[in-house]
Scaffold this motif. Structure first.
Motif, PDB file in Angstrom:
ATOM      1  N   THR A  31     -26.589  31.409 -38.884  1.00 33.98           N
ATOM      2  CA  THR A  31     -25.420  31.983 -38.213  1.00 33.98           C
ATOM      3  C   THR A  31     -24.763  30.952 -37.296  1.00 33.98           C
ATOM      4  N   ARG A  32     -23.448  30.799 -37.459  1.00 34.77           N
ATOM      5  CA  ARG A  32     -22.678  29.945 -36.567  1.00 34.77           C
ATOM      6  C   ARG A  32     -21.409  30.669 -36.153  1.00 34.77           C
ATOM      7  N   ALA A  33     -21.066  30.588 -34.871  1.00 31.73           N
ATOM      8  CA  ALA A  33     -19.834  31.194 -34.354  1.00 31.73           C
ATOM      9  C   ALA A  33     -18.896  30.101 -33.879  1.00 31.73           C
ATOM     10  N   ARG A  34     -17.603  30.399 -33.910  1.00 25.54           N
ATOM     11  CA  ARG A  34     -16.615  29.428 -33.453  1.00 25.54           C
ATOM     12  C   ARG A  34     -15.575  30.126 -32.584  1.00 25.54           C
ATOM     13  N   VAL A  35     -14.923  29.318 -31.733  1.00 20.43           N
ATOM     14  CA  VAL A  35     -13.820  29.810 -30.929  1.00 20.43           C
ATOM     15  C   VAL A  35     -12.837  28.664 -30.739  1.00 20.43           C
ATOM     16  N   ASN A  36     -11.562  28.944 -30.900  1.00 22.20           N
ATOM     17  CA  ASN A  36     -10.506  27.960 -30.661  1.00 22.20           C
ATOM     18  C   ASN A  36     -10.007  28.119 -29.220  1.00 22.20           C
ATOM     19  N   VAL A  37      -9.965  26.989 -28.504  1.00 23.70           N
ATOM     20  CA  VAL A  37      -9.626  27.049 -27.081  1.00 23.70           C
ATOM     21  C   VAL A  37      -8.425  26.157 -26.788  1.00 23.70           C
ATOM     22  N   ASP A  38      -7.358  26.760 -26.238  1.00 24.19           N
ATOM     23  CA  ASP A  38      -6.243  25.994 -25.679  1.00 24.19           C
ATOM     24  C   ASP A  38      -6.601  25.704 -24.223  1.00 24.19           C
ATOM     25  N   VAL A  39      -7.166  24.525 -23.990  1.00 29.20           N
ATOM     26  CA  VAL A  39      -7.610  24.182 -22.635  1.00 29.20           C
ATOM     27  C   VAL A  39      -6.406  24.023 -21.715  1.00 29.20           C
ATOM     28  N   ASP A  40      -5.422  23.232 -22.155  1.00 30.78           N
ATOM     29  CA  ASP A  40      -4.116  23.067 -21.501  1.00 30.78           C
ATOM     30  C   ASP A  40      -4.199  23.048 -19.970  1.00 30.78           C
ATOM     31  N   PRO A  41      -4.893  22.071 -19.398  1.00 32.10           N
ATOM     32  CA  PRO A  41      -5.103  22.094 -17.948  1.00 32.10           C
ATOM     33  C   PRO A  41      -3.909  21.562 -17.157  1.00 32.10           C
ATOM     34  N   PHE A  42      -3.811  22.011 -15.921  1.00 29.46           N
ATOM     35  CA  PHE A  42      -3.040  21.304 -14.913  1.00 29.46           C
ATOM     36  C   PHE A  42      -3.991  20.310 -14.250  1.00 29.46           C
ATOM     37  N   VAL A  43      -3.490  19.101 -14.021  1.00 30.03           N
ATOM     38  CA  VAL A  43      -4.304  18.029 -13.463  1.00 30.03           C
ATOM     39  C   VAL A  43      -3.640  17.552 -12.172  1.00 30.03           C
ATOM     40  N   TYR A  44      -4.387  17.606 -11.081  1.00 29.17           N
ATOM     41  CA  TYR A  44      -3.849  17.256  -9.764  1.00 29.17           C
ATOM     42  C   TYR A  44      -4.569  16.017  -9.233  1.00 29.17           C
ATOM     43  N   MET A  45      -3.799  15.084  -8.660  1.00 34.13           N
ATOM     44  CA  MET A  45      -4.411  13.894  -8.095  1.00 34.13           C
ATOM     45  C   MET A  45      -3.699  13.488  -6.805  1.00 34.13           C
ATOM     46  N   VAL A  46      -4.475  13.133  -5.799  1.00 31.05           N
ATOM     47  CA  VAL A  46      -3.948  12.558  -4.562  1.00 31.05           C
ATOM     48  C   VAL A  46      -4.789  11.326  -4.226  1.00 31.05           C
ATOM     49  N   GLY A  47      -4.140  10.298  -3.711  1.00 25.31           N
ATOM     50  CA  GLY A  47      -4.891   9.096  -3.397  1.00 25.31           C
ATOM     51  C   GLY A  47      -4.013   7.999  -2.834  1.00 25.31           C
TER      52      GLY A  47
ATOM     53  N   VAL B 239       0.839  -1.200   0.000  1.00 24.89           N
ATOM     54  CA  VAL B 239       0.000   0.000   0.000  1.00 24.89           C
ATOM     55  C   VAL B 239       0.874   1.249   0.000  1.00 24.89           C
ATOM     56  N   MET B 240       0.451   2.257  -0.781  1.00 27.31           N
ATOM     57  CA  MET B 240       1.236   3.481  -0.905  1.00 27.31           C
ATOM     58  C   MET B 240       0.339   4.707  -0.939  1.00 27.31           C
ATOM     59  N   LEU B 241       0.893   5.826  -0.494  1.00 27.25           N
ATOM     60  CA  LEU B 241       0.301   7.128  -0.736  1.00 27.25           C
ATOM     61  C   LEU B 241       0.819   7.640  -2.073  1.00 27.25           C
ATOM     62  N   ASN B 242      -0.014   8.381  -2.803  1.00 26.24           N
ATOM     63  CA  ASN B 242       0.415   8.908  -4.096  1.00 26.24           C
ATOM     64  C   ASN B 242      -0.066  10.344  -4.266  1.00 26.24           C
ATOM     65  N   ALA B 243       0.788  11.153  -4.891  1.00 24.67           N
ATOM     66  CA  ALA B 243       0.410  12.504  -5.311  1.00 24.67           C
ATOM     67  C   ALA B 243       1.054  12.753  -6.666  1.00 24.67           C
ATOM     68  N   GLN B 244       0.334  13.441  -7.547  1.00 22.95           N
ATOM     69  CA  GLN B 244       0.867  13.688  -8.889  1.00 22.95           C
ATOM     70  C   GLN B 244       0.275  14.965  -9.477  1.00 22.95           C
ATOM     71  N   VAL B 245       1.065  15.575 -10.355  1.00 25.66           N
ATOM     72  CA  VAL B 245       0.640  16.765 -11.086  1.00 25.66           C
ATOM     73  C   VAL B 245       0.956  16.534 -12.561  1.00 25.66           C
ATOM     74  N   ARG B 246      -0.007  16.852 -13.421  1.00 28.64           N
ATOM     75  CA  ARG B 246       0.190  16.714 -14.864  1.00 28.64           C
ATOM     76  C   ARG B 246      -0.118  18.030 -15.567  1.00 28.64           C
ATOM     77  N   TYR B 247       0.525  18.203 -16.702  1.00 24.62           N
ATOM     78  CA  TYR B 247       0.164  19.270 -17.632  1.00 24.62           C
ATOM     79  C   TYR B 247      -0.173  18.588 -18.956  1.00 24.62           C
ATOM     80  N   ILE B 248      -1.369  18.842 -19.471  1.00 23.63           N
ATOM     81  CA  ILE B 248      -1.835  18.155 -20.673  1.00 23.63           C
ATOM     82  C   ILE B 248      -2.162  19.181 -21.759  1.00 23.63           C
ATOM     83  N   ASP B 249      -1.674  18.923 -22.946  1.00 23.94           N
ATOM     84  CA  ASP B 249      -1.921  19.785 -24.103  1.00 23.94           C
ATOM     85  C   ASP B 249      -3.256  19.382 -24.730  1.00 23.94           C
ATOM     86  N   ILE B 250      -4.298  20.165 -24.455  1.00 26.98           N
ATOM     87  CA  ILE B 250      -5.631  19.914 -25.013  1.00 26.98           C
ATOM     88  C   ILE B 250      -6.079  21.142 -25.782  1.00 26.98           C
TER      89      ILE B 250
END
Length: 232
Positions: free
Chosen positions: A211-227, A185-196
């Motif tokens: 009529t249709r509108a568009r937008v380009n979005v660089d979501v590029d989230p940081f993802v945090y997990m502990v468990g 059994v282990m404790l875990n913590a992690q951080v990710r950066y994902i290009d979305i």
């Protein structure tokens, strides 16, 4: 004399016993915990790309809210120091908002969307496998499946419909650490950066038919997990 012999025997046995390894080649590791996706959401301005107003730049930006779900990691150790890892999670849901556009009816909450972010990575553990503390770094590929896009009630009343966002492929990077509580059994913590990166579109016949509108979005989230994790 007997005590000395007993002490010497115990010392020999301790030296002869195999060292416990935190991670070894062939180990399968399952981790589970709370995972948060925090989008950066740097977007282009909102542009009309279909209909009689095509080419109009409405300005403004798109933003996305954060969300926390159940995160799962499945890892397999190829060697004592190198593993492959799959990130999975229950579906994330985000509010999508527009702000600062020239069309006042478009500003505010546009709607919601859900996504799943499976990510396959190669991870490297630099420390001796005997160490209870196991930091690691990794890199891999992410596929973000976006689905269940819905226009919000206020946006729908303003004539918006057919909200859609494209799926995304991108690179992912991570740092993390395991701390062994027991041999399994282990404790875990992690951080990710994902290009979305995604392109979102929405229609509004109330402004003008087609009529249709568009937008380009660089979501590029940081993802945090502990468990917690378990080693098989």
């Amino acid at each position: 004399m007997n005590k000395s012999l007993l002490g010497a025997s115990l010392a020999v046995l301790a030296l002869a016993a195999p060292f416990a390894h935190a991670h070894e080649a062939g180990d399968i590791i399952l981790r589970a915990g709370a995972i948060t996706v925090n989008p950066k959401a740097d977007s282009s301005s909102v542009k009309v790309d279909q209909g009689p107003l095509a080419g109009a730049d409405l300005g403004g930006k798109a933003t996305m809210s954060s969300d926390t779900q159940l995160g799962l990691n499945f890892a397999y150790m190829i060697t004592n120091n190198i593993g492959i890892e799959l990130l999975a999670a229950t579906p994330f849901e985000h509010d999508v908002k527009l702000k600062g556009t020239a069309l006042s009816a478009a500003n505010g909450k546009l709607g919601t969307l859900k996504h799943l972010p499976p990510t396959l990575s190669v991870v490297y553990y630099p420390l001796d496998p005997k160490s209870d503390f196991q930091p690691y770094v990794g890199a891999g590929i992410n596929y973000t499946w976006i689905y269940d896009e819905h226009v919000g009630s206020e946006a729908s009343a303003a004539g918006f419909s057919n909200f859609n966002a494209k799926n995304s492929w991108g690179m992912a990077w991570q740092v993390g650490a395991d701390y062994m509580l027991t041999d399994k059994v282990m404790l875990n913590a992690q951080v990710r950066y994902i290009d979305i990166d995604t392109r979102a579109t929405v229609e509004n016949d109330a402004v003008a038919p087609g009529t249709r509108a568009r937008v380009n979005v660089d979501v590029d989230p940081f993802v945090y997990m502990v468990g917690l994790g378990y080693k098989f």
